[in-house]
Design a protein around this motif. Structure first.
Motif, PDB file in Angstrom:
ATOM      1  N   ILE A 193       0.971  -1.140   0.101  1.00  0.00           N
ATOM      2  CA  ILE A 193       0.029   0.026  -0.122  1.00  0.00           C
ATOM      3  C   ILE A 193       0.797   1.143  -0.062  1.00  0.00           C
ATOM      4  N   GLN A 194       1.912   1.261   0.907  1.00  0.00           N
ATOM      5  CA  GLN A 194       2.838   2.360   0.787  1.00  0.00           C
ATOM      6  C   GLN A 194       3.339   2.638  -0.319  1.00  0.00           C
ATOM      7  N   ARG A 195       3.866   1.574  -1.109  1.00  0.00           N
ATOM      8  CA  ARG A 195       4.671   1.739  -2.212  1.00  0.00           C
ATOM      9  C   ARG A 195       3.632   2.452  -3.494  1.00  0.00           C
ATOM     10  N   THR A 196       2.402   1.725  -3.574  1.00  0.00           N
ATOM     11  CA  THR A 196       1.383   2.518  -4.305  1.00  0.00           C
ATOM     12  C   THR A 196       1.261   3.906  -4.200  1.00  0.00           C
ATOM     13  N   VAL A 197       1.001   4.033  -2.791  1.00  0.00           N
ATOM     14  CA  VAL A 197       0.798   5.531  -2.678  1.00  0.00           C
ATOM     15  C   VAL A 197       1.819   6.523  -2.990  1.00  0.00           C
ATOM     16  N   ALA A 198       3.108   6.114  -2.640  1.00  0.00           N
ATOM     17  CA  ALA A 198       4.257   6.784  -3.175  1.00  0.00           C
ATOM     18  C   ALA A 198       4.456   7.037  -4.618  1.00  0.00           C
ATOM     19  N   LEU A 199       3.869   5.808  -5.622  1.00  0.00           N
ATOM     20  CA  LEU A 199       3.909   6.218  -6.871  1.00  0.00           C
ATOM     21  C   LEU A 199       2.591   6.882  -7.520  1.00  0.00           C
ATOM     22  N   ALA A 200       1.699   7.078  -6.680  1.00  0.00           N
ATOM     23  CA  ALA A 200       0.501   7.723  -7.267  1.00  0.00           C
ATOM     24  C   ALA A 200       0.991   9.204  -7.915  1.00  0.00           C
ATOM     25  N   ASP A 201       0.139   9.709  -8.871  1.00  0.00           N
ATOM     26  CA  ASP A 201       0.488  10.767  -9.435  1.00  0.00           C
ATOM     27  C   ASP A 201      -0.838  11.365  -9.893  1.00  0.00           C
ATOM     28  N   GLY A 202      -1.151  12.727  -9.490  1.00  0.00           N
ATOM     29  CA  GLY A 202      -2.496  13.283  -9.896  1.00  0.00           C
ATOM     30  C   GLY A 202      -2.550  13.991 -11.180  1.00  0.00           C
ATOM     31  N   ARG A 203      -1.175  13.735 -12.010  1.00  0.00           N
ATOM     32  CA  ARG A 203      -1.278  14.062 -13.298  1.00  0.00           C
ATOM     33  C   ARG A 203      -1.865  13.335 -14.365  1.00  0.00           C
ATOM     34  N   ALA A 204      -2.114  11.931 -13.879  1.00  0.00           N
ATOM     35  CA  ALA A 204      -2.538  11.054 -14.493  1.00  0.00           C
ATOM     36  C   ALA A 204      -4.013  11.427 -14.865  1.00  0.00           C
ATOM     37  N   GLU A 205      -4.654  11.480 -16.308  1.00  0.00           N
ATOM     38  CA  GLU A 205      -6.038  11.873 -16.393  1.00  0.00           C
ATOM     39  C   GLU A 205      -7.000  10.881 -16.797  1.00  0.00           C
ATOM     40  N   SER A 206      -6.822   9.581 -16.525  1.00  0.00           N
ATOM     41  CA  SER A 206      -7.675   8.522 -16.795  1.00  0.00           C
ATOM     42  C   SER A 206      -7.590   7.264 -16.178  1.00  0.00           C
ATOM     43  N   VAL A 207      -8.390   6.367 -15.987  1.00  0.00           N
ATOM     44  CA  VAL A 207      -7.955   5.122 -15.097  1.00  0.00           C
ATOM     45  C   VAL A 207      -7.092   4.174 -16.184  1.00  0.00           C
ATOM     46  N   LEU A 208      -7.315   4.370 -17.376  1.00  0.00           N
ATOM     47  CA  LEU A 208      -6.718   3.557 -18.606  1.00  0.00           C
ATOM     48  C   LEU A 208      -5.142   3.903 -18.489  1.00  0.00           C
ATOM     49  N   GLU A 209      -4.937   5.411 -18.442  1.00  0.00           N
ATOM     50  CA  GLU A 209      -3.513   5.627 -18.312  1.00  0.00           C
ATOM     51  C   GLU A 209      -2.900   5.173 -16.905  1.00  0.00           C
ATOM     52  N   SER A 210      -3.657   5.161 -16.042  1.00  0.00           N
ATOM     53  CA  SER A 210      -3.102   4.636 -14.765  1.00  0.00           C
ATOM     54  C   SER A 210      -2.704   3.116 -14.774  1.00  0.00           C
ATOM     55  N   ALA A 211      -3.946   2.529 -15.484  1.00  0.00           N
ATOM     56  CA  ALA A 211      -3.444   0.938 -15.482  1.00  0.00           C
ATOM     57  C   ALA A 211      -2.354   0.543 -16.489  1.00  0.00           C
ATOM     58  N   PHE A 212      -1.977   1.424 -17.562  1.00  0.00           N
ATOM     59  CA  PHE A 212      -0.845   1.268 -18.221  1.00  0.00           C
ATOM     60  C   PHE A 212       0.299   1.348 -17.511  1.00  0.00           C
ATOM     61  N   ARG A 213       0.482   2.786 -16.803  1.00  0.00           N
ATOM     62  CA  ARG A 213       1.654   3.024 -16.029  1.00  0.00           C
ATOM     63  C   ARG A 213       1.978   1.928 -14.878  1.00  0.00           C
ATOM     64  N   ALA A 214       0.794   1.210 -14.210  1.00  0.00           N
ATOM     65  CA  ALA A 214       0.986   0.130 -13.526  1.00  0.00           C
ATOM     66  C   ALA A 214       1.610  -1.230 -14.114  1.00  0.00           C
ATOM     67  N   LEU A 215       1.052  -1.276 -15.332  1.00  0.00           N
ATOM     68  CA  LEU A 215       1.643  -2.363 -16.073  1.00  0.00           C
ATOM     69  C   LEU A 215       3.526  -1.995 -16.360  1.00  0.00           C
ATOM     70  N   LEU A 216       3.694  -0.904 -16.582  1.00  0.00           N
ATOM     71  CA  LEU A 216       5.207  -0.612 -16.879  1.00  0.00           C
ATOM     72  C   LEU A 216       5.992  -0.784 -15.469  1.00  0.00           C
ATOM     73  N   ILE A 217       5.342  -0.211 -14.275  1.00  0.00           N
ATOM     74  CA  ILE A 217       5.958  -0.326 -13.188  1.00  0.00           C
ATOM     75  C   ILE A 217       6.194  -1.723 -12.766  1.00  0.00           C
ATOM     76  N   GLU A 218       5.294  -2.490 -12.754  1.00  0.00           N
ATOM     77  CA  GLU A 218       5.423  -3.878 -12.303  1.00  0.00           C
ATOM     78  C   GLU A 218       6.323  -4.701 -13.130  1.00  0.00           C
ATOM     79  N   ALA A 219       6.433  -4.381 -14.428  1.00  0.00           N
ATOM     80  CA  ALA A 219       7.402  -5.086 -15.427  1.00  0.00           C
ATOM     81  C   ALA A 219       8.877  -4.220 -15.101  1.00  0.00           C
ATOM     82  N   GLY A 220       9.089  -3.419 -14.194  1.00  0.00           N
ATOM     83  CA  GLY A 220      10.338  -2.788 -14.020  1.00  0.00           C
ATOM     84  C   GLY A 220      10.699  -1.850 -15.096  1.00  0.00           C
ATOM     85  N   ILE A 221       9.837  -1.168 -16.045  1.00  0.00           N
ATOM     86  CA  ILE A 221      10.338  -0.305 -17.114  1.00  0.00           C
ATOM     87  C   ILE A 221      10.077   1.069 -16.385  1.00  0.00           C
ATOM     88  N   ASP A 222      11.266   1.962 -16.420  1.00  0.00           N
ATOM     89  CA  ASP A 222      11.186   3.351 -15.758  1.00  0.00           C
ATOM     90  C   ASP A 222      11.519   4.146 -16.942  1.00  0.00           C
TER      91      ASP A 222
END
Length: 290
Positions: free
Chosen positions: A166-195
């Motif tokens: 939970i703490q890691r996800t909160v630290a990664l949260a970004d209010g600039r994201a404009e849609s749930v699809l964009e957030s889901a996309f970013r989560a895919l990259l984070i989990e895959a280790g793509i920075d």
């Protein structure tokens, strides 16, 4: 009876018998019930027919709206709406058999008007959801005004299961994201280790201006999360074509992915981005046609 309906309406659509009886007669309550102006949802609990389902369910159980249902109440982005309302009741309280069906949780939680506070709502959702769905809620919460420092501090105080996640996800949260699809996309990259990808990267030059859902400034690589509702008309097609050409002329490579790609074929999406950034692919994948 108008006075009964008005009282229940002022309570958000539900009221107990005691709350009503303090202001109107028992006969007025019975008349409103028989006439269909109110309905009984649990022993001693009444609601207007059009009252919000989650709030009605919560009060029928003597609890508060929580988790995904609270996220919907506060207007946070929810990828998969719950099939049943989520309700939290005190730890020492049992489910009311006469209460409405819901997904029950137990805990002492801060609430406003029988809905968990925005900050608590985010943390509750992160505890039960995978990162893709949780990050979408956390991003949209920040976008809608939840204080980042308050959310980080609340996450730091957490105890119990999944605290570190939970703490890691909160630290990664970004209010600039404009849609749930964009957030889901970013989560895919984070989990895959793509920075290196940042939400809503602005590209401007000589009267041209565009924003990329996700952009890697060092590589000039943009990633777009496209849903049909924003790109399904002739004017949108014309605009998209010109935008793509201008970005290409400015040296940007753009990879565009659909809702179906991101939500149902994440492995292929991650592999495509890996290739674009020059990372080795973990599989011997092939280019895939629609």
């Amino acid at each position: 009876m108008p006075e009964v309906v008005e009282i229940v309406g002022r309570r958000g659509g539900t009221a107990t018998f005691a709350q009503l009886r303090a202001l109107v007669s028992a006969r007025a309550i019975r008349t409103a019930l028989v006439g269909g102006q109110i309905r009984r949802v649990a022993k001693g609990v009444y609601a207007l027919p059009q009252a919000p389902a989650a709030l009605v369910a919560a009060r029928s159980q003597g609890g508060v709206v929580s988790h995904l249902s609270a996220a919907q109440h506060w207007g946070f982005g929810v990828i998969d709406p719950p099939l049943r309302p989520h309700v939290t009741i005190p730890p020492d309280r049992a489910r009311r058999r006469a209460g409405l069906p819901c997904t029950l949780h137990w805990g002492d939680v801060p609430a406003l008007d029988d809905v968990t506070t925005p900050t608590r709502t985010v943390l509750d959702c992160l505890r039960i959801l995978p990162m893709r769905e949780g990050l979408a809620i956390a991003d949209s919460a920040l976008r809608r005004g939840v204080d980042r420092d308050e959310l980080l501090a609340a996450a730091e105080r957490l105890r119990g299961p999944h605290r570190r996640r939970i703490q890691r996800t909160v630290a990664l949260a970004d209010g600039r994201a404009e849609s749930v699809l964009e957030s889901a996309f970013r989560a895919l990259l984070i989990e895959a280790g793509i920075d290196g990808f940042v939400p809503q990267v602005a590209v401007r030059s000589d009267g041209f201006s565009a924003r990329l859902d996700l952009g890697h400034l060092g590589l000039r690589l943009g990633l777009e999360a496209d849903s049909f509702e924003h790109h399904g008309t002739r004017p949108a097609l014309v605009k998209d074509c010109r935008r793509q050409v201008n970005l290409t002329l400015l040296g940007w490579r753009i990879l565009r992915f659909s809702w179906e790609d991101i939500m149902y074929d994440g492995e292929w999406v991650v592999d495509a981005v890996r290739r674009a950034v020059g990372l080795p692919s973990p599989t011997n994948s092939v280019l895939r046609a629609a």
